[in-house]
Design a protein around this motif. Structure first.
Motif, PDB file in Angstrom:
ATOM      1  N   GLU A 267      48.046  25.668  32.255  1.00  0.00           N
ATOM      2  CA  GLU A 267      48.995  26.764  32.201  1.00  0.00           C
ATOM      3  C   GLU A 267      48.497  27.859  31.251  1.00  0.00           C
ATOM      4  N   ALA A 268      49.118  28.017  30.076  1.00  0.00           N
ATOM      5  CA  ALA A 268      48.792  29.139  29.191  1.00  0.00           C
ATOM      6  C   ALA A 268      47.773  28.780  28.122  1.00  0.00           C
ATOM      7  N   GLU A 269      47.215  27.569  28.156  1.00  0.00           N
ATOM      8  CA  GLU A 269      46.288  27.136  27.124  1.00  0.00           C
ATOM      9  C   GLU A 269      44.908  26.859  27.710  1.00  0.00           C
ATOM     10  N   ARG A 270      43.887  27.196  26.922  1.00  0.00           N
ATOM     11  CA  ARG A 270      42.508  26.961  27.337  1.00  0.00           C
ATOM     12  C   ARG A 270      41.704  26.518  26.117  1.00  0.00           C
ATOM     13  N   PHE A 271      40.894  25.483  26.323  1.00  0.00           N
ATOM     14  CA  PHE A 271      40.077  24.947  25.240  1.00  0.00           C
ATOM     15  C   PHE A 271      38.671  24.681  25.769  1.00  0.00           C
ATOM     16  N   SER A 272      37.665  24.956  24.953  1.00  0.00           N
ATOM     17  CA  SER A 272      36.289  24.655  25.336  1.00  0.00           C
ATOM     18  C   SER A 272      35.493  24.285  24.093  1.00  0.00           C
ATOM     19  N   ALA A 273      34.485  23.424  24.274  1.00  0.00           N
ATOM     20  CA  ALA A 273      33.603  23.013  23.192  1.00  0.00           C
ATOM     21  C   ALA A 273      32.228  22.743  23.776  1.00  0.00           C
ATOM     22  N   GLY A 274      31.210  22.974  22.982  1.00  0.00           N
ATOM     23  CA  GLY A 274      29.857  22.760  23.476  1.00  0.00           C
ATOM     24  C   GLY A 274      28.876  22.568  22.346  1.00  0.00           C
ATOM     25  N   GLY A 275      27.714  22.051  22.694  1.00  0.00           N
ATOM     26  CA  GLY A 275      26.639  21.868  21.728  1.00  0.00           C
ATOM     27  C   GLY A 275      25.291  22.039  22.395  1.00  0.00           C
ATOM     28  N   GLU A 276      24.288  22.357  21.604  1.00  0.00           N
ATOM     29  CA  GLU A 276      22.947  22.549  22.132  1.00  0.00           C
ATOM     30  C   GLU A 276      21.924  22.207  21.066  1.00  0.00           C
ATOM     31  N   GLY A 277      20.685  21.974  21.507  1.00  0.00           N
ATOM     32  CA  GLY A 277      19.601  21.720  20.580  1.00  0.00           C
ATOM     33  C   GLY A 277      18.263  21.795  21.287  1.00  0.00           C
ATOM     34  N   PHE A 278      17.191  21.962  20.509  1.00  0.00           N
ATOM     35  CA  PHE A 278      15.853  21.976  21.104  1.00  0.00           C
ATOM     36  C   PHE A 278      14.813  21.553  20.075  1.00  0.00           C
ATOM     37  N   HIS A 279      13.660  21.160  20.599  1.00  0.00           N
ATOM     38  CA  HIS A 279      12.461  20.913  19.802  1.00  0.00           C
ATOM     39  C   HIS A 279      11.284  21.558  20.524  1.00  0.00           C
ATOM     40  N   THR A 280      10.372  22.171  19.764  1.00  0.00           N
ATOM     41  CA  THR A 280       9.183  22.772  20.356  1.00  0.00           C
ATOM     42  C   THR A 280       8.049  22.781  19.347  1.00  0.00           C
ATOM     43  N   ASP A 281       6.842  22.758  19.846  1.00  0.00           N
ATOM     44  CA  ASP A 281       5.659  22.901  19.000  1.00  0.00           C
ATOM     45  C   ASP A 281       5.096  24.321  19.034  1.00  0.00           C
ATOM     46  N   ARG A 282       5.857  25.251  19.621  1.00  0.00           N
ATOM     47  CA  ARG A 282       5.468  26.670  19.568  1.00  0.00           C
ATOM     48  C   ARG A 282       6.746  27.497  19.482  1.00  0.00           C
ATOM     49  N   TYR A 305      39.655  28.019  21.217  1.00  0.00           N
ATOM     50  CA  TYR A 305      41.000  27.726  21.725  1.00  0.00           C
ATOM     51  C   TYR A 305      41.680  29.051  22.012  1.00  0.00           C
ATOM     52  N   GLU A 306      42.341  29.121  23.164  1.00  0.00           N
ATOM     53  CA  GLU A 306      43.013  30.354  23.567  1.00  0.00           C
ATOM     54  C   GLU A 306      44.387  30.015  24.122  1.00  0.00           C
ATOM     55  N   ARG A 307      45.374  30.825  23.753  1.00  0.00           N
ATOM     56  CA  ARG A 307      46.738  30.578  24.226  1.00  0.00           C
ATOM     57  C   ARG A 307      47.416  31.900  24.549  1.00  0.00           C
ATOM     58  N   ASP A 308      48.059  31.938  25.705  1.00  0.00           N
ATOM     59  CA  ASP A 308      48.912  33.066  26.088  1.00  0.00           C
ATOM     60  C   ASP A 308      50.346  32.723  25.698  1.00  0.00           C
ATOM     61  N   PHE A 309      50.864  33.390  24.682  1.00  0.00           N
ATOM     62  CA  PHE A 309      52.242  33.136  24.271  1.00  0.00           C
ATOM     63  C   PHE A 309      53.237  33.768  25.229  1.00  0.00           C
ATOM     64  N   SER A 310      52.778  34.812  25.921  1.00  0.00           N
ATOM     65  CA  SER A 310      53.572  35.486  26.946  1.00  0.00           C
ATOM     66  C   SER A 310      52.605  36.310  27.776  1.00  0.00           C
ATOM     67  N   THR A 311      53.128  37.072  28.709  1.00  0.00           N
ATOM     68  CA  THR A 311      52.254  37.960  29.487  1.00  0.00           C
ATOM     69  C   THR A 311      51.744  39.115  28.639  1.00  0.00           C
ATOM     70  N   SER A 312      52.289  39.275  27.424  1.00  0.00           N
ATOM     71  CA  SER A 312      51.892  40.388  26.558  1.00  0.00           C
ATOM     72  C   SER A 312      51.084  39.956  25.352  1.00  0.00           C
ATOM     73  N   ASP A 313      51.102  38.659  25.002  1.00  0.00           N
ATOM     74  CA  ASP A 313      50.495  38.221  23.758  1.00  0.00           C
ATOM     75  C   ASP A 313      49.489  37.097  24.012  1.00  0.00           C
ATOM     76  N   ARG A 314      48.310  37.234  23.383  1.00  0.00           N
ATOM     77  CA  ARG A 314      47.264  36.225  23.524  1.00  0.00           C
ATOM     78  C   ARG A 314      46.553  36.058  22.183  1.00  0.00           C
ATOM     79  N   LEU A 315      46.232  34.808  21.860  1.00  0.00           N
ATOM     80  CA  LEU A 315      45.500  34.474  20.639  1.00  0.00           C
ATOM     81  C   LEU A 315      44.270  33.656  21.012  1.00  0.00           C
ATOM     82  N   ARG A 316      43.126  33.987  20.403  1.00  0.00           N
ATOM     83  CA  ARG A 316      41.900  33.230  20.618  1.00  0.00           C
ATOM     84  C   ARG A 316      41.246  32.948  19.260  1.00  0.00           C
ATOM     85  N   VAL A 317      40.854  31.702  19.058  1.00  0.00           N
ATOM     86  CA  VAL A 317      40.191  31.271  17.830  1.00  0.00           C
ATOM     87  C   VAL A 317      38.915  30.533  18.225  1.00  0.00           C
TER      88      VAL A 317
END
Length: 779
Positions: A267-282, A305-317
């Motif tokens: 509905e009005a909430e969205r969450f995402s998380a991710g990670g990455e890494g690498f190794h190289t000799d150049r 994290y993102e939330r729509d409190f209404s059709t007019s208000d949105r917060l993203r952290v």
């Protein structure tokens, strides 16, 4: 003294927030809010497509059960919106995104046997009829299909392919001859420090949806670093339920990389998380063929994290943490001595963004971030000609208030923002080979821990006017810089364009007044009176912000509804032209400035977004630039210090590559597979060896490298690289897919010298033939 400094900071913050109460500003991103229903008013959930060829943007979606869909962070421009629902007639129309104020579109789909509608062709989105300057877009497909030959350069490689941009040593981007004046803007928040691999952790390309690259007609909201702007937009289109991705790859030079992500929407909430890494000799660009001590490792994670409190208000952290550890590549003498230099760059940041739609014509937003960045350098006891250790960093606070307005033919705005950052530095060195330095050079230095606040508030106003076929973009910005020196400046900006619909032709011209703040790296060190004693002859001048006048004229034209031509001419005039220098062969660089400089040239780009199964581009840039003394800022030792204040001679700027050519052709084969080939050519950067002995250069670098330098002309010989890539989607069902791709860089295995014995950039070699492969899974 402490009390007065504290009161000054409180006063600046107070002024910032008082101005924010009446702030009207604009980010160059908008939003589309769609509602779909049938003739009886019942909500429908159609599939849809949103396309803008001028922005390299293409997105498919499915509206929610209530018939609603929100497309966030859309670059300004013209879009084709298409909708399809079973049992209903297809619908298609053009939608314009011109302001931060959300655009609302309500669509009624007719029953298929009774209602028809003419489909709108994508050619209508090839040219943005309201643009007033050069702008190049990089879409999600290009980002996903690019696998960098050297980790940490995925997005930087794509930017360097745009006209007017080129690489110098170690992945440092230079737009139209500017040094250290690239600004990345990530979801509306600016990053003004050097983002090359040697200075900062890389972006996670798998989290990026699109890039937009600006080199002229800058909106007034952008300041501080204006050689070029790279707008980075991360993915916001999170699908309902749980979804994930996993990337794994590897290649030449023992390179391994991986990334994973997980998202959830309800509905009005969205969450995402991710990670990455690498190794190289150049990791970096080595100075010799041996590629000694060039290992690099990186890891990071992010969450939002993102939330729509209404059709007019949105917060993203959002929160991001990245760390990269690598070795500094050795020259031959250093390798024989057993030198090892370790660098660790760490960055942690948190961002918050809140938006409120006041009315259909007014849009308010507040944003801020805190970013902690540190860099540590350590040498072992075998280092030559100097042992060096360093710890530097900053904790940057950024605040911003925006309010966008739309009325009639105007999209107008004003706004305020500010950077408030305590910077710290400490350094020690011990010279192990005094013969490499001027007589009398201090053999040991201990620069104690020092900290100083960098305070940079600004205020700006902008209006975009559409007057029939004419468009006018006008803005004014006031910047204050308070670090080593304190200066303020007004920066007017204006752009004008005229669109000729019958020819699908846009003519544009722009003027930008810019105020460029100095690079922050090691500026406290180079400005300290403690360094006056390290040499018998020392010149130490405060580095002032650069001033510039940028001019551009150009044309954008569509042909056959399939091909777009962009052609520009430009000139840039600078005062206090910025460059960088190195402290006593330690590898510790710091900013310097020359009295003035001029860079001018022409750029042409022909792009085919899609023509049958083919797509691609061809771009050419001709550029010439020169700087002129005397020195107006920085630290200079020995012979350099003696002549710095009197030498008014001209010299080619270090990014003065006269001719650059880039091309790519992509073929979409059947069964969801593709093949692409690209080529890059550069006529070579300056190679001013000064009074260096050719025999010494031969002993240091070898005959093969010396053969790639035209010492008579004082230039590196031309570079050329031919690359090929292929990919295929080997599995696809609903939201689950598996794709495999492989890429080969520099097929001819040509030895390309990027820089040679440069006073400021040293020697660096391009990557030889290399192969990489990547597997991407989504679910």
């Amino acid at each position: 003294m402490f009390h007065s400094k504290k009161m000054r900071i409180i006063a600046i913050f107070t002024l910032f927030f008082l101005c924010a109460l009446n702030a009207w500003a604009q980010r160059v991103r908008g939003e589309l809010r769609l509602e779909v229903h049938d003739p009886h008013g019942t909500a429908l959930s159609p599939s849809g497509e949103l396309v803008s060829e001028a922005n390299g943007f293409r997105r498919t979606f499915v509206a929610g059960s209530e018939g609603r869909y929100v497309a966030q962070d859309l670059p300004f421009g013209v879009y084709r919106l298409s909708l399809h629902a079973e049992g209903f007639a297809p619908w298609s129309d053009l939608v314009e995104i011109r302001s931060e104020v959300p655009v609302r579109v309500a669509v009624t789909l007719g029953v298929a046997p009774l209602t028809t509608r003419v489909e709108v062709n994508d050619s209508a989105t090839l040219v943005d009829p309201y643009s007033t300057g050069s702008l190049y877009s990089i879409g999600r497909q290009a980002i996903e299909e690019h696998d960098a030959a050297q980790p940490g350069r995925e997005l930087l490689d794509l930017v360097s392919e745009q006209p007017g941009w080129l690489y110098e040593a170690n992945g440092v981007l230079h737009p139209r001859g500017s040094e250290y004046d690239v600004q990345f803007v990530v979801d509306g928040l600016p990053l003004t420090q050097n983002r090359s691999p040697a200075f900062a952790p890389s972006f996670d390309a798998s989290e990026v949806e699109s890039l937009r690259v600006l080199t002229a007609s800058f909106p007034a909201e952008y300041g501080r670093k204006l050689g070029g702007i790279v707008e980075v937009t991360t993915k916001k289109d999170v699908q309902a339920g749980w979804h994930g991705r996993f990337d794994a790859g590897g290649g030449t030079f023992s390179t391994l990389n991986g990334a994973a992500g997980l998202s959830y929407a309800r509905e009005a909430e969205r969450f995402s998380a991710g990670g990455e890494g690498f190794h190289t000799d150049r990791y970096l660009d080595p100075p010799v063929l041996g590629n000694y001590t060039n290992r690099g490792n990186a890891a990071g994670f992010s969450a939002s994290y993102e939330r729509d409190f209404s059709t007019s208000d949105r917060l993203r952290v959002s929160v991001i943490h990245n760390v990269v550890r690598f070795l500094v590549p050795n020259e031959l003498v250093q390798q024989q001595a057993g030198q090892r230099q370790d660098i660790q760059n760490t960055e942690t940041s948190g961002q918050i963004y809140f938006q409120h739609t006041i009315s259909p014509e007014l849009f308010l937003s507040f944003s801020g971030s805190v970013r902690d960045s540190s860099a540590m350098l350590a040498s072992n006891a075998q280092a030559t000609p100097v042992i060096v250790s360093q710890d530097r960093g900053y904790r940057e606070g950024y605040l911003r208030a925006d309010l966008a307005g739309h009325h009639g033919h105007h999209d107008w705005k004003t706004g305020v923002d500010g950077i408030f950052s305590p910077v710290h530095e400490t350094l020690q060195y011990a010279i192990t080979d005094p013969t490499q330095f001027d007589p009398g050079t201090q053999l040991n230095l201990s620069f104690p821990y020092q900290q100083k606040w960098d305070v940079e508030p600004s205020i700006y106003v902008q209006d975009q006017m559409r007057l029939g076929p004419w468009n006018v973009s006008a803005g004014l910005r006031l910047d204050h810089y308070g670090f080593v020196v304190r200066e303020s400046a007004w920066s007017p900006r204006i752009g004008v364009s005229r669109f000729v619909p019958a020819l699908n032709l846009l003519l544009h011209a722009s003027y930008d007044r810019v105020f460029q703040t100095p690079a922050i790296e090691n500026l406290l060190l180079a400005s300290s009176p403690l360094l006056d004693a390290i040499s018998p002859s020392v010149l130490r001048l405060p580095v002032r912000p650069g001033r510039g006048n940028f001019y551009e004229g150009g044309v954008t034209k569509a042909f056959f509804g399939k091909l777009r031509l962009d052609a520009n001419v430009f000139r840039r005039d600078f005062r206090h032209y910025s460059d960088d220098d190195v402290l006593l062969d330690t590898g510790v660089s710091f900013p310097i400035a020359f009295a003035k400089a001029r860079v001018f040239g022409e750029e042409v780009r022909v792009e085919v977004p899609q023509w049958g199964r083919f797509s691609g581009y061809l771009s050419y840039a001709n550029q010439s630039g020169y700087g002129q003394g005397p020195i107006t800022g920085g630290l200079f030792l020995g012979n350099d210090a003696a002549n710095a204040l009197t030498d008014t001679s001209r010299f080619a700027v270090t990014q003065d590559q006269r001719n650059s050519l880039r091309a790519r052709v992509r073929f979409q084969a059947p069964r969801r597979s593709w093949l692409a080939m690209g080529a890059q050519y550069g006529s070579g950067l300056p190679a001013d060896i000064g009074n260096a002995n050719v025999s010494d250069l031969l002993a240091a670098y070898g005959q093969e490298i010396l053969n790639r330098v035209d010492l008579a002309r004082g230039r590196v010989r031309p570079n050329f690289s031919l690359d090929v890539a292929a990919g295929a989607e080997i599995y696809h069902k609903e939201s689950r897919s598996a794709a495999l791709q492989i890429q080969a860089a520099n097929l001819a295995n040509r030895l390309n010298v990027i820089n040679f014995a440069s006073l400021f950039s040293g020697t660096a070699l391009g990557i030889p033939r290399s192969v990489s492969a990547n597997l991407r899974l989504t679910f």
